[in-house]
Design a protein around this motif. Structure first.
Motif, PDB file in Angstrom:
ATOM      1  N   ILE A  71      13.604   4.849   1.853  1.00 30.50           N
ATOM      2  CA  ILE A  71      13.393   3.414   1.716  1.00 30.50           C
ATOM      3  C   ILE A  71      14.618   2.674   2.230  1.00 30.50           C
ATOM      4  O   ILE A  71      15.741   2.921   1.803  1.00 30.50           O
ATOM      5  N   ARG A  72      14.371   1.758   3.176  1.00 29.95           N
ATOM      6  CA  ARG A  72      15.457   0.978   3.787  1.00 29.95           C
ATOM      7  C   ARG A  72      15.496  -0.450   3.246  1.00 29.95           C
ATOM      8  O   ARG A  72      16.310  -1.257   3.670  1.00 29.95           O
ATOM      9  N   GLY A  73      14.592  -0.755   2.352  1.00 28.28           N
ATOM     10  CA  GLY A  73      14.501  -2.087   1.787  1.00 28.28           C
ATOM     11  C   GLY A  73      13.053  -2.376   1.434  1.00 28.28           C
ATOM     12  O   GLY A  73      12.196  -1.481   1.497  1.00 28.28           O
TER      13      GLY A  73
ATOM     14  N   LEU B  65       6.168  -6.902  -0.728  1.00 25.69           N
ATOM     15  CA  LEU B  65       6.840  -6.003  -1.668  1.00 25.69           C
ATOM     16  C   LEU B  65       6.687  -4.530  -1.289  1.00 25.69           C
ATOM     17  O   LEU B  65       7.034  -3.642  -2.048  1.00 25.69           O
ATOM     18  N   ARG B  66       6.187  -4.249  -0.099  1.00 20.03           N
ATOM     19  CA  ARG B  66       6.040  -2.867   0.374  1.00 20.03           C
ATOM     20  C   ARG B  66       7.395  -2.321   0.818  1.00 20.03           C
ATOM     21  O   ARG B  66       8.263  -3.066   1.265  1.00 20.03           O
ATOM     22  N   GLU B  67       7.517  -1.010   0.719  1.00 23.23           N
ATOM     23  CA  GLU B  67       8.733  -0.348   1.151  1.00 23.23           C
ATOM     24  C   GLU B  67       8.891  -0.465   2.656  1.00 23.23           C
ATOM     25  O   GLU B  67       7.926  -0.332   3.397  1.00 23.23           O
TER      26      GLU B  67
ATOM     27  N   GLN C 172      -4.131   0.949  -4.993  1.00 27.46           N
ATOM     28  CA  GLN C 172      -3.721  -0.431  -4.737  1.00 27.46           C
ATOM     29  C   GLN C 172      -3.689  -0.713  -3.243  1.00 27.46           C
ATOM     30  O   GLN C 172      -4.215  -1.725  -2.777  1.00 27.46           O
ATOM     31  N   VAL C 173      -3.052   0.175  -2.487  1.00 33.74           N
ATOM     32  CA  VAL C 173      -2.946  -0.013  -1.040  1.00 33.74           C
ATOM     33  C   VAL C 173      -4.334  -0.070  -0.406  1.00 33.74           C
ATOM     34  O   VAL C 173      -4.544  -0.787   0.577  1.00 33.74           O
TER      35      VAL C 173
ATOM     36  N   LEU D 225       2.495   9.658   3.227  1.00 34.95           N
ATOM     37  CA  LEU D 225       1.249   9.217   3.865  1.00 34.95           C
ATOM     38  C   LEU D 225       0.965   7.747   3.545  1.00 34.95           C
ATOM     39  O   LEU D 225       0.532   6.984   4.405  1.00 34.95           O
ATOM     40  N   LYS D 226       1.228   7.366   2.300  1.00 33.27           N
ATOM     41  CA  LYS D 226       0.995   5.970   1.894  1.00 33.27           C
ATOM     42  C   LYS D 226       1.861   5.020   2.708  1.00 33.27           C
ATOM     43  O   LYS D 226       1.356   4.045   3.269  1.00 33.27           O
TER      44      LYS D 226
END
Length: 174
Positions: free
Chosen positions: A4-6, A12-14, A85-86, A44-45
């Protein structure tokens, strides 16, 4: 290692490096251990393959149920709900996350409860229910602070609260 880079302040997604995530996915291959399955689901998500993630997340829940601890099962269920959710299945994701948060709090597993509330807040956020999203993010923040989470690890929750506040203000202004 964190991929995760932010976090995107609008969704609000990674934010991740897709190349790095694909390399890790290839590296894991077809491993069937619970940690490997959970990592594959998450990869995968975030790579935009929610249908593939759903199939594996269902497998990870079954494996955790058969061979894991109660904490393992909760983590697998929370990840499964985040895939739902996705895919836009907000009601199913909310229901699963509510059960996970309740069980984790009942067991006094603050970290897992915070994880469930954070994800349920994201479900509410995606569904446009900003009051409930804010309530969940605030609960996640409280649980994390109470359990001594370092300040730098609180950032995603603080960013989520800020994003909700911006959305609520924008919806009131329009």
């Amino acid at each position: 290692m964190s991929y995760i880079r932010g976090y995107d302040p609008e969704t609000l997604r990674e934010k991740v490096d897709p190349r790095q995530c694909k390399e890790r996915l290839d590296e894991i291959g077809e491993q069937r251990s619970l940690p490997a399955l959970l990592e594959r689901v998450w990869l995968l998500k975030v790579l935009g393959r929610p249908d593939d993630a759903l199939v594996l997340s269902e497998q990870s829940v079954r494996l955790a149920r058969m061979a894991g601890t109660r904490k393992d099962l909760l983590r697998a269920r929370i990840l499964h709900a985040s895939v739902q959710q996705v895919r836009g299945a907000f009601a199913a994701a909310e229901q699963e996350l509510t059960m996970c948060a309740d069980e984790a709090e009942g067991q006094e597993w603050a970290g897992i409860a915070a994880f469930a509330y954070q994800h349920r807040g994201k479900v509410h956020f995606d569904a446009g229910d900003f009051d409930d999203a804010r309530r969940d993010f605030k609960r996640a923040l409280f649980l994390r602070q109470e359990s001594g989470t370092p300040d730098e690890q609180l950032e995603p929750t603080l960013l989520a609260i800020d994003a909700v506040d911006r959305r609520r203000a924008a919806s009131v202004a329009s």
